[in-house]
Structures are given as C-alpha cells and as structure tokens.
Design a protein around this motif. Sequence first.
Motif, PDB file in Angstrom:
ATOM      1  N   ARG A   3      37.615  45.785  28.421  1.00  0.00           N
ATOM      2  CA  ARG A   3      37.478  46.322  29.766  1.00  0.00           C
ATOM      3  C   ARG A   3      36.516  45.465  30.582  1.00  0.00           C
ATOM      4  NH1 ARG A   3      34.416  49.683  32.721  1.00  0.00           N
ATOM      5  NH2 ARG A   3      32.840  49.856  31.095  1.00  0.00           N
ATOM      6  N   ASP A   4      36.866  45.243  31.844  1.00  0.00           N
ATOM      7  CA  ASP A   4      36.030  44.446  32.748  1.00  0.00           C
ATOM      8  C   ASP A   4      34.816  45.272  33.145  1.00  0.00           C
ATOM      9  OD1 ASP A   4      34.879  43.000  34.787  1.00  0.00           O
ATOM     10  OD2 ASP A   4      36.724  42.720  35.939  1.00  0.00           O
ATOM     11  N   PRO A   5      33.593  44.834  32.812  1.00  0.00           N
ATOM     12  CA  PRO A   5      32.408  45.640  33.128  1.00  0.00           C
ATOM     13  C   PRO A   5      32.132  45.768  34.620  1.00  0.00           C
ATOM     14  CG  PRO A   5      31.758  43.488  32.300  1.00  0.00           C
ATOM     15  CD  PRO A   5      33.239  43.596  32.103  1.00  0.00           C
ATOM     16  N   ALA A   6      32.789  44.957  35.451  1.00  0.00           N
ATOM     17  CA  ALA A   6      32.598  45.043  36.898  1.00  0.00           C
ATOM     18  C   ALA A   6      33.487  46.096  37.548  1.00  0.00           C
ATOM     19  CB  ALA A   6      32.867  43.688  37.551  1.00  0.00           C
ATOM     20  N   ARG A   7      34.386  46.702  36.771  1.00  0.00           N
ATOM     21  CA  ARG A   7      35.315  47.683  37.325  1.00  0.00           C
ATOM     22  C   ARG A   7      34.692  49.091  37.334  1.00  0.00           C
ATOM     23  NH1 ARG A   7      39.331  46.386  40.380  1.00  0.00           N
ATOM     24  NH2 ARG A   7      40.408  48.273  39.726  1.00  0.00           N
ATOM     25  N   LEU A   8      35.171  49.907  38.265  1.00  0.00           N
ATOM     26  CA  LEU A   8      34.737  51.305  38.373  1.00  0.00           C
ATOM     27  C   LEU A   8      35.921  52.255  38.219  1.00  0.00           C
ATOM     28  CD1 LEU A   8      32.288  51.057  41.437  1.00  0.00           C
ATOM     29  CD2 LEU A   8      31.674  51.059  39.008  1.00  0.00           C
ATOM     30  N   ASP A   9      36.937  51.841  37.509  1.00  0.00           N
ATOM     31  CA  ASP A   9      38.130  52.674  37.346  1.00  0.00           C
ATOM     32  C   ASP A   9      37.775  54.024  36.726  1.00  0.00           C
ATOM     33  OD1 ASP A   9      40.247  50.653  38.098  1.00  0.00           O
ATOM     34  OD2 ASP A   9      39.257  49.574  36.472  1.00  0.00           O
ATOM     35  N   GLY A  10      38.336  55.091  37.314  1.00  0.00           N
ATOM     36  CA  GLY A  10      38.100  56.432  36.799  1.00  0.00           C
ATOM     37  C   GLY A  10      36.773  57.036  37.202  1.00  0.00           C
ATOM     38  N   LYS A  11      35.982  56.311  37.984  1.00  0.00           N
ATOM     39  CA  LYS A  11      34.664  56.814  38.379  1.00  0.00           C
ATOM     40  C   LYS A  11      34.680  57.308  39.820  1.00  0.00           C
ATOM     41  CE  LYS A  11      31.970  54.202  35.053  1.00  0.00           C
ATOM     42  NZ  LYS A  11      30.736  53.432  34.800  1.00  0.00           N
ATOM     43  N   LEU A  12      33.892  58.330  40.081  1.00  0.00           N
ATOM     44  CA  LEU A  12      33.739  58.846  41.438  1.00  0.00           C
ATOM     45  C   LEU A  12      32.377  58.433  41.985  1.00  0.00           C
ATOM     46  CD1 LEU A  12      34.914  61.875  43.231  1.00  0.00           C
ATOM     47  CD2 LEU A  12      32.424  61.616  43.159  1.00  0.00           C
ATOM     48  N   ALA A  13      32.380  57.869  43.173  1.00  0.00           N
ATOM     49  CA  ALA A  13      31.143  57.419  43.820  1.00  0.00           C
ATOM     50  C   ALA A  13      30.955  58.138  45.139  1.00  0.00           C
ATOM     51  CB  ALA A  13      31.188  55.918  44.057  1.00  0.00           C
ATOM     52  N   ILE A  14      29.756  58.645  45.376  1.00  0.00           N
ATOM     53  CA  ILE A  14      29.368  59.211  46.665  1.00  0.00           C
ATOM     54  C   ILE A  14      28.532  58.180  47.399  1.00  0.00           C
ATOM     55  CG2 ILE A  14      28.019  60.995  47.848  1.00  0.00           C
ATOM     56  CD1 ILE A  14      28.615  62.872  45.535  1.00  0.00           C
ATOM     57  N   THR A  78      34.371  68.434  42.471  1.00  0.00           N
ATOM     58  CA  THR A  78      35.666  69.053  42.174  1.00  0.00           C
ATOM     59  C   THR A  78      36.807  68.029  42.195  1.00  0.00           C
ATOM     60  OG1 THR A  78      36.181  69.599  44.488  1.00  0.00           O
ATOM     61  CG2 THR A  78      34.919  71.227  43.225  1.00  0.00           C
ATOM     62  N   ILE A  79      36.580  66.848  42.769  1.00  0.00           N
ATOM     63  CA  ILE A  79      37.667  65.871  42.943  1.00  0.00           C
ATOM     64  C   ILE A  79      38.123  65.318  41.598  1.00  0.00           C
ATOM     65  CG2 ILE A  79      38.296  63.642  43.951  1.00  0.00           C
ATOM     66  CD1 ILE A  79      36.284  64.336  46.252  1.00  0.00           C
ATOM     67  N   THR A  80      37.182  64.873  40.782  1.00  0.00           N
ATOM     68  CA  THR A  80      37.530  64.348  39.452  1.00  0.00           C
ATOM     69  C   THR A  80      36.812  65.101  38.333  1.00  0.00           C
ATOM     70  OG1 THR A  80      35.720  62.728  39.417  1.00  0.00           O
ATOM     71  CG2 THR A  80      37.811  62.024  40.427  1.00  0.00           C
ATOM     72  N   GLY A  81      35.948  66.043  38.717  1.00  0.00           N
ATOM     73  CA  GLY A  81      35.163  66.757  37.711  1.00  0.00           C
ATOM     74  C   GLY A  81      33.853  66.074  37.356  1.00  0.00           C
ATOM     75  N   ARG A  82      33.571  64.953  38.045  1.00  0.00           N
ATOM     76  CA  ARG A  82      32.363  64.193  37.747  1.00  0.00           C
ATOM     77  C   ARG A  82      31.790  63.593  39.030  1.00  0.00           C
ATOM     78  NH1 ARG A  82      31.687  62.351  32.608  1.00  0.00           N
ATOM     79  NH2 ARG A  82      30.555  60.512  33.339  1.00  0.00           N
ATOM     80  N   VAL A  83      30.521  63.176  38.971  1.00  0.00           N
ATOM     81  CA  VAL A  83      29.935  62.284  39.976  1.00  0.00           C
ATOM     82  C   VAL A  83      29.272  61.164  39.186  1.00  0.00           C
ATOM     83  CG1 VAL A  83      28.238  61.994  41.804  1.00  0.00           C
ATOM     84  CG2 VAL A  83      29.565  64.115  41.681  1.00  0.00           C
ATOM     85  N   ASP A  84      29.844  59.977  39.264  1.00  0.00           N
ATOM     86  CA  ASP A  84      29.392  58.877  38.421  1.00  0.00           C
ATOM     87  C   ASP A  84      28.403  57.939  39.109  1.00  0.00           C
ATOM     88  OD1 ASP A  84      31.240  59.217  35.993  1.00  0.00           O
ATOM     89  OD2 ASP A  84      32.628  59.259  37.683  1.00  0.00           O
ATOM     90  N   VAL A  85      28.528  57.823  40.437  1.00  0.00           N
ATOM     91  CA  VAL A  85      27.681  56.885  41.182  1.00  0.00           C
ATOM     92  C   VAL A  85      27.220  57.556  42.473  1.00  0.00           C
ATOM     93  CG1 VAL A  85      27.576  54.641  42.353  1.00  0.00           C
ATOM     94  CG2 VAL A  85      28.987  54.900  40.289  1.00  0.00           C
ATOM     95  N   LEU A  86      25.955  57.387  42.809  1.00  0.00           N
ATOM     96  CA  LEU A  86      25.437  57.768  44.131  1.00  0.00           C
ATOM     97  C   LEU A  86      24.824  56.540  44.772  1.00  0.00           C
ATOM     98  CD1 LEU A  86      24.422  59.601  46.457  1.00  0.00           C
ATOM     99  CD2 LEU A  86      22.373  60.037  45.066  1.00  0.00           C
ATOM    100  N   LEU A  87      25.329  56.169  45.941  1.00  0.00           N
ATOM    101  CA  LEU A  87      24.628  55.201  46.789  1.00  0.00           C
ATOM    102  C   LEU A  87      23.902  56.007  47.852  1.00  0.00           C
ATOM    103  CD1 LEU A  87      24.024  52.228  47.501  1.00  0.00           C
ATOM    104  CD2 LEU A  87      25.933  52.336  49.100  1.00  0.00           C
ATOM    105  N   ASN A  88      22.595  56.126  47.678  1.00  0.00           N
ATOM    106  CA  ASN A  88      21.742  56.965  48.526  1.00  0.00           C
ATOM    107  C   ASN A  88      21.356  56.143  49.757  1.00  0.00           C
ATOM    108  OD1 ASN A  88      20.474  59.414  48.930  1.00  0.00           O
ATOM    109  ND2 ASN A  88      18.829  59.055  47.475  1.00  0.00           N
ATOM    110  N   ASN A  89      22.259  56.092  50.729  1.00  0.00           N
ATOM    111  CA  ASN A  89      22.199  55.078  51.776  1.00  0.00           C
ATOM    112  C   ASN A  89      21.891  55.626  53.165  1.00  0.00           C
ATOM    113  OD1 ASN A  89      22.949  52.383  53.033  1.00  0.00           O
ATOM    114  ND2 ASN A  89      24.629  53.646  53.831  1.00  0.00           N
ATOM    115  N   ALA A  90      22.067  56.937  53.381  1.00  0.00           N
ATOM    116  CA  ALA A  90      21.859  57.488  54.725  1.00  0.00           C
ATOM    117  C   ALA A  90      20.420  57.257  55.171  1.00  0.00           C
ATOM    118  CB  ALA A  90      22.169  58.977  54.743  1.00  0.00           C
ATOM    119  N   GLY A  91      20.256  56.869  56.425  1.00  0.00           N
ATOM    120  CA  GLY A  91      18.907  56.633  56.942  1.00  0.00           C
ATOM    121  C   GLY A  91      18.959  56.114  58.360  1.00  0.00           C
TER     122      GLY A  91
END
Length: 258
Positions: A3-14, A78-91
């Motif tokens: 598996r390519d370690p740069a991929r985010l397949d199957g992951k949910l990111a906010i 609820t979208i995938t059952g997980r939250v895998d990544v948060l980019l805490n970017n609002a500001g």
Amino acid sequence: MTRDPARLDGKLAIITGGGSGIGEATAHVFADAGATVVVAGRRLEPLEKVAATIGGHAIACDVSNQDEVRELFAKAATITGRVDVLLNNAGGPGPIAPVADVDMDAWIGCMNINLVGAMYCLQEAAKIMSAQGAGSIINMSSLMGIQGYPMRSAYVASKFALIGITETMARELGPKGVRVNALMPGAVSGENMDRILARRAEAEGRPAEEIERENYTDVAALKRWVAPEEVGRAALYYASDLSSAITGDKMKVDCGRF
C-alpha cells in the motif's frame, strides 16, 4: 502489492476553514489522495462549491460555537463511521495594531476563533480518535507561532498557543495511537494575504507593494510566496502514513524565511 503510504483511501478527513485558501487547496489534495473530505466553515455556499468539485461533504460550522462544533463532528462521524484526520485550519488574521492601541474586543474575538475554536475541534477529535485507536490531527499554526511580529499580537498569541497545545496533545494521545502535529506556513498567496497587506498599508501609511517585498518575498530564500497547494501537500504528509512515526512535530512551509 504494498500500500502507498501517501494515500488516504478509506479515510475521512475534516477540514475547518475549508471554503477557501489553504483549506480549499488541502481539500483537493486530500481528495486526490483518496480521502472522503468534509469541508466546514461559516458560509455554506463556498463549502458546497468545494465539496461538489471533490465529491466531498459540506457542513456549516462556526468553530467559536461549541454546540456547532459538536454537531459537525457528530455528522461527519456518521459518513463512514470514523474521523481519521482533522486539519484544524479555521482562523482569522485578527486586529492589526500595536499592543498599546489594539481594540481588545477584536483581540478577544481573534482568540475565540483561532484558539478557543481550535480547542473545541481538538476536544471532539480527541474523543473520537482515542476511541478508534488511530487518527492524525494537524493544527494550523504559522511562522508567527514561533516568532513575534509587530502589529499582530492577537494572531501571534493564538498561533504560539497552538504549538504548545500540539506538543501537549501529542503526549496525551500518543498512547492511543493518535498523532498530533502542527504546520507553520509563512506568507501564503491569496485573498487573505491581500487583505492583510491592504490593512497594513493603511496602518503604516506606505504602499502595499513595499510591505510585500520588505516583509514577505525578498526575505524568503526562494524569493516568492507560498502557494496554498504547497501547504496542502505538507498537510498530506502529516495526515498520511508517510509520517507514521512523527508526532508533536512542527513544520515550516515558508519558502525559506529563516
């Protein structure tokens, strides 16, 4: 096949602040890497445009409102059952004025978005990711998170604080398999920087072009602005297994403004 370690397949990111600038650019980078992306922000219309382009999801959320942040994470989970990544970017950039003269209502308003809002998101992400036993949190600090800067005390204070919170949470969540890192962009081209230049030009009584050269481009080793996509690619590094052994870290993305 490995598996390519740069991929985010199957992951949910906010991605908070996902309707423009760095947030929008990172949404495209994450989606291209296979992630399901949730873009969040105060105005739904730009979020929906981004979401439609990347096949993602748009959720309106003012991060300074804790109830709205809780709802954002509950919906996203609820979208995938997980939250895998948060980019805490609002500001926001906050008031531009000397400490002696700064409007304290505006100063506190900046902290409520950049720091308190970030904390609301971190609390929800920490709960979900700890229960999962995995996740990557990326806090959007700034080059001004490690060095003070005239006229920008609110923004500087909020971004310094995020570095400390990043290191604290990395130690708290490491045993749960959750990584926490911080990005520190320098001057990133786009509408936000254009507004800051205009406000500085007015406050300092000199041309925006002069301020730009003196403070942003000429002082960088690469003699140019950072592009939003370049910050997005650095975020992908922290989000993905390319950085699987890295936590409590901070990375400059600044075209060499050292």
